[in-house]
Design a protein around this motif. Structure first.
Motif, PDB file in Angstrom:
ATOM      1  N   TYR A 286      14.643 -24.347 -11.295  1.00  0.00           N
ATOM      2  CA  TYR A 286      13.580 -24.416 -10.303  1.00  0.00           C
ATOM      3  C   TYR A 286      14.084 -24.489  -8.879  1.00  0.00           C
ATOM      4  N   GLU A 287      15.269 -25.059  -8.673  1.00  0.00           N
ATOM      5  CA  GLU A 287      15.729 -25.197  -7.292  1.00  0.00           C
ATOM      6  C   GLU A 287      16.137 -23.846  -6.706  1.00  0.00           C
ATOM      7  N   CYS A 288      16.264 -22.846  -7.575  1.00  0.00           N
ATOM      8  CA  CYS A 288      16.500 -21.498  -7.087  1.00  0.00           C
ATOM      9  C   CYS A 288      15.169 -20.837  -6.787  1.00  0.00           C
ATOM     10  N   VAL A 289      15.209 -19.596  -6.390  1.00  0.00           N
ATOM     11  CA  VAL A 289      14.009 -18.904  -5.962  1.00  0.00           C
ATOM     12  C   VAL A 289      13.900 -17.574  -6.698  1.00  0.00           C
ATOM     13  N   ILE A 290      12.804 -16.884  -6.495  1.00  0.00           N
ATOM     14  CA  ILE A 290      12.588 -15.601  -7.151  1.00  0.00           C
ATOM     15  C   ILE A 290      13.114 -14.500  -6.239  1.00  0.00           C
ATOM     16  N   PRO A 291      14.112 -13.732  -6.690  1.00  0.00           N
ATOM     17  CA  PRO A 291      14.641 -12.663  -5.837  1.00  0.00           C
ATOM     18  C   PRO A 291      13.666 -11.506  -5.729  1.00  0.00           C
ATOM     19  N   LEU A 292      13.478 -11.035  -4.501  1.00  0.00           N
ATOM     20  CA  LEU A 292      12.560  -9.940  -4.227  1.00  0.00           C
ATOM     21  C   LEU A 292      13.322  -8.766  -3.611  1.00  0.00           C
ATOM     22  N   THR A 293      12.597  -7.705  -3.360  1.00  0.00           N
ATOM     23  CA  THR A 293      13.204  -6.562  -2.680  1.00  0.00           C
ATOM     24  C   THR A 293      13.522  -6.912  -1.233  1.00  0.00           C
ATOM     25  N   ASN A 294      14.356  -6.120  -0.606  1.00  0.00           N
ATOM     26  CA  ASN A 294      14.739  -6.314   0.794  1.00  0.00           C
ATOM     27  C   ASN A 294      15.322  -7.694   1.060  1.00  0.00           C
ATOM     28  N   SER A 295      16.028  -8.228   0.053  1.00  0.00           N
ATOM     29  CA  SER A 295      16.755  -9.504   0.182  1.00  0.00           C
ATOM     30  C   SER A 295      15.845 -10.694   0.441  1.00  0.00           C
ATOM     31  N   ARG A 296      14.567 -10.546   0.188  1.00  0.00           N
ATOM     32  CA  ARG A 296      13.641 -11.674   0.371  1.00  0.00           C
ATOM     33  C   ARG A 296      13.628 -12.547  -0.874  1.00  0.00           C
ATOM     34  N   LEU A 297      13.058 -13.741  -0.735  1.00  0.00           N
ATOM     35  CA  LEU A 297      13.001 -14.713  -1.818  1.00  0.00           C
ATOM     36  C   LEU A 297      11.623 -15.371  -1.820  1.00  0.00           C
ATOM     37  N   ALA A 298      11.089 -15.613  -3.014  1.00  0.00           N
ATOM     38  CA  ALA A 298       9.816 -16.333  -3.132  1.00  0.00           C
ATOM     39  C   ALA A 298      10.100 -17.742  -3.624  1.00  0.00           C
ATOM     40  N   LEU A 299       9.502 -18.721  -2.960  1.00  0.00           N
ATOM     41  CA  LEU A 299       9.699 -20.128  -3.304  1.00  0.00           C
ATOM     42  C   LEU A 299       8.462 -20.650  -4.037  1.00  0.00           C
ATOM     43  N   PRO A 300       8.567 -21.000  -5.319  1.00  0.00           N
ATOM     44  CA  PRO A 300       7.398 -21.517  -6.045  1.00  0.00           C
ATOM     45  C   PRO A 300       7.065 -22.947  -5.631  1.00  0.00           C
ATOM     46  N   LEU A 301       5.828 -23.137  -5.222  1.00  0.00           N
ATOM     47  CA  LEU A 301       5.290 -24.459  -4.910  1.00  0.00           C
ATOM     48  C   LEU A 301       3.941 -24.570  -5.605  1.00  0.00           C
ATOM     49  N   ALA A 302       3.645 -25.712  -6.162  1.00  0.00           N
ATOM     50  CA  ALA A 302       2.364 -25.885  -6.848  1.00  0.00           C
ATOM     51  C   ALA A 302       1.577 -27.015  -6.231  1.00  0.00           C
ATOM     52  N   LEU A 303       0.249 -26.897  -6.302  1.00  0.00           N
ATOM     53  CA  LEU A 303      -0.628 -27.931  -5.800  1.00  0.00           C
ATOM     54  C   LEU A 303      -0.847 -28.979  -6.883  1.00  0.00           C
ATOM     55  N   ARG A 334      -2.220 -22.131 -10.063  1.00  0.00           N
ATOM     56  CA  ARG A 334      -2.512 -23.057  -8.954  1.00  0.00           C
ATOM     57  C   ARG A 334      -1.298 -23.285  -8.072  1.00  0.00           C
ATOM     58  N   SER A 335      -0.702 -22.189  -7.654  1.00  0.00           N
ATOM     59  CA  SER A 335       0.551 -22.263  -6.915  1.00  0.00           C
ATOM     60  C   SER A 335       0.505 -21.450  -5.632  1.00  0.00           C
ATOM     61  N   LEU A 336       1.532 -21.646  -4.828  1.00  0.00           N
ATOM     62  CA  LEU A 336       1.747 -20.863  -3.612  1.00  0.00           C
ATOM     63  C   LEU A 336       3.169 -20.321  -3.641  1.00  0.00           C
ATOM     64  N   LEU A 337       3.331 -19.126  -3.112  1.00  0.00           N
ATOM     65  CA  LEU A 337       4.646 -18.500  -3.057  1.00  0.00           C
ATOM     66  C   LEU A 337       4.947 -18.075  -1.631  1.00  0.00           C
ATOM     67  N   PRO A 338       5.524 -18.954  -0.806  1.00  0.00           N
ATOM     68  CA  PRO A 338       5.995 -18.505   0.510  1.00  0.00           C
ATOM     69  C   PRO A 338       7.132 -17.493   0.325  1.00  0.00           C
ATOM     70  N   ILE A 339       7.103 -16.417   1.103  1.00  0.00           N
ATOM     71  CA  ILE A 339       8.133 -15.380   1.030  1.00  0.00           C
ATOM     72  C   ILE A 339       9.168 -15.685   2.114  1.00  0.00           C
ATOM     73  N   CYS A 340      10.361 -16.064   1.686  1.00  0.00           N
ATOM     74  CA  CYS A 340      11.392 -16.553   2.607  1.00  0.00           C
ATOM     75  C   CYS A 340      12.463 -15.494   2.869  1.00  0.00           C
ATOM     76  N   ARG A 341      13.127 -15.623   3.999  1.00  0.00           N
ATOM     77  CA  ARG A 341      14.160 -14.666   4.391  1.00  0.00           C
ATOM     78  C   ARG A 341      15.505 -14.965   3.759  1.00  0.00           C
TER      79      ARG A 341
END
Length: 484
Positions: A286-303, A334-341
């Protein structure tokens, strides 16, 4: 805008639904996400015109509670001024990371958009029931398997390119397969299925289609390799070059079984299933993130319990902006995924989210608790359900992850329809306790709010008596003895 819509319809932004704490409005951004400034503005408006409770639903929509007839109109106008385009019409849902997730089998966005346009062109929006929905699942890190739909299209790997499996009425496990076909054929079959559902009437759902002559004829006309009763396992079905004509006798037989309700319970805060699935689907801890295209990362956060307050979400949005986040995506479970650089930005934002009370860890015990708003937020609530849930959460910290706790403000059990190992339900007598049951069942004992932790702690001790042992009906006697 009117609050006099029949109960069970979906509370869109333009047509909010009456609940125990006022009108509730739900929205899904067309773009799939919100900028931090848009999210801040949305929450400020929600606090100004509602009660400031903000939720993300099991399907990944955002909903806002406590609106009034007049304030709901003002809220909708301010959403428009923020430049937030919201989806309307028949929901055609894709994953929150569609088109950007490196682990996708196929990008579902072109097929989903083509289907939306086809639905609009066929004038189906006014002919289908308000809960009819479609899922187009391209695969990826955030699973759509648990999202029920009347029509499902799921990408499958194939040597010549991805194919799409179509299925009717259910989630990935329960839906009835129809065919596995190329994208063009998937579009035409999906549209045909929706037209046939519409032909059964405004109350019809996908399940009603299963026993009709029309559906049986369609299945009989497809090549044997795609018939579900003789097909190989999922992912091994071979494709074919074309699809037989869909012309068939009119449908005049309907299934006597009740329709599925994939959206049922969302507006009242249902939380069963939790947010654990978001973390479980990650390819790394969980402390890692979801790798996306263009070297971006999604951070899972839940309410927590699917809910937060506008102030906390504003603080999160401000922190996201400071970390260079340009897009925050509501997600299923019930989550949020900020897209991080970068991973550094993601970990900095995760630390802030943890301080603000968001769920960032799959071992967080709040994941295993279902809780509605309760009193005083909901007029139907007899106890402050989420306040009690937060107090009880630490008691679950070292329990087996299968253990479930439900805290319900009243006997309606909006947050969880299934039985839980322990249910605490409010009524005119106070906080009642149910063992291995639902909020609608008669409590075996009652407790004061202050004594609840002790009683629940003693019941939880029974689960430690053996590996994975949960509370059983036999524990009811112990509840009664403790309450005397």
């Amino acid at each position: 805008m009117s609050a006099d819509r029949r109960r069970g319809a979906c509370p869109a932004l333009s047509a909010p639904m009456q609940t125990g704490d006022g009108l509730l409005a739900r929205l899904s951004p067309v773009s799939g996400g919100l900028s931090p400034n848009q999210l801040m503005g949305l929450c400020e408006s929600a606090a100004r015109h509602g009660n400031g409770i903000v939720e993300v639903t099991a399907r990944g929509s955002m909903q806002f509670r406590g609106l009034g007839e007049t304030s709901a109109r003002r809220f909708a106008a301010e959403v428009d001024r923020l430049g937030i385009a919201v989806r309307s019409g028949v929901p055609v849902e894709t994953g929150p990371l569609a088109g950007m997730d490196r682990s996708e089998i196929a990008d579902p966005t072109p097929l989903a958009e083509a289907l939306r346009q086809a639905i609009a062109g066929a004038g189906l929006a006014g002919k289908l029931g308000p809960k009819v929905s479609v899922v187009v699942d391209g695969g990826g890190a955030v699973s759509m398997d648990a999202i029920a739909a009347d029509v499902r299209l799921t990408a499958e790997r194939h040597g010549d390119g991805p194919l799409w499996q179509l299925a009717i009425a259910g989630d990935a496990d329960s839906a009835s397969p129809v065919a596995t076909v190329p994208p063009d054929a998937a579009l035409s079959i999906a549209l045909d299925l929706l037209q046939q559902i519409a032909g059964l009437g405004i109350e019809a759902r996908g399940r009603d289609l299963l026993s009709t002559q029309r559906f049986r004829t369609l299945r009989s006309m497809l090549p044997p390799s795609v018939l579900p009763d003789i097909s190989p396992s999922r992912g091994e079905i071979s494709g074919f070059g074309g699809v037989a004509s869909l012309a068939a006798p009119p449908m005049d037989e309907t299934n006597a079984a009740g329709p599925i309700s994939p959206l049922e319970g969302e507006m009242s805060g249902r939380t069963e299933g939790g947010v654990l699935a978001v973390f479980q689907t990650l390819p790394t801890p969980y402390e890692c993130v979801i790798p996306l295209t263009n070297s971006r990362l999604a951070l899972p956060l839940a309410l927590p319990f699917g809910s937060t307050d506008a102030a906390s979400l504003i603080a999160l949005a401000k922190a996201a902006a400071a970390c260079g986040v340009a897009d925050i995506r509501p997600a299923p479970n019930r989550s949020l995924l900020p897209i991080c650089r970068s991973s550094e930005d993601a970990q900095a934002l995760r630390a802030v989210a943890e301080d603000l009370g968001f769920v960032t860890d799959p071992s967080d015990p709040r994941i295993r608790i279902a809780a509605c708003p309760g009193a005083p937020a909901c007029a139907s609530g007899h106890i402050p359900a989420r306040k009690i849930a937060a107090r009880l959460a630490p008691l679950l910290a070292d329990l087996d992850t299968e253990f479930s706790l439900h805290v319900s403000g009243c006997a309606k059990g909006c947050a969880r329809q299934a039985a839980a190992d322990v249910t605490i339900v409010g009524d005119e007598n106070g906080a009642g306790l149910v063992v291995n049951g639902t909020a609608g069942q008669k409590p075996v004992a009652y407790s004061s709010e202050t004594d609840l932790p002790r009683m629940v702690r003693e019941r939880l001790a029974a689960t430690r008596a053996g590996p994975g042992r949960a509370a059983t009906p036999a524990d009811a006697g112990a509840f009664e003895r403790e309450a005397r």
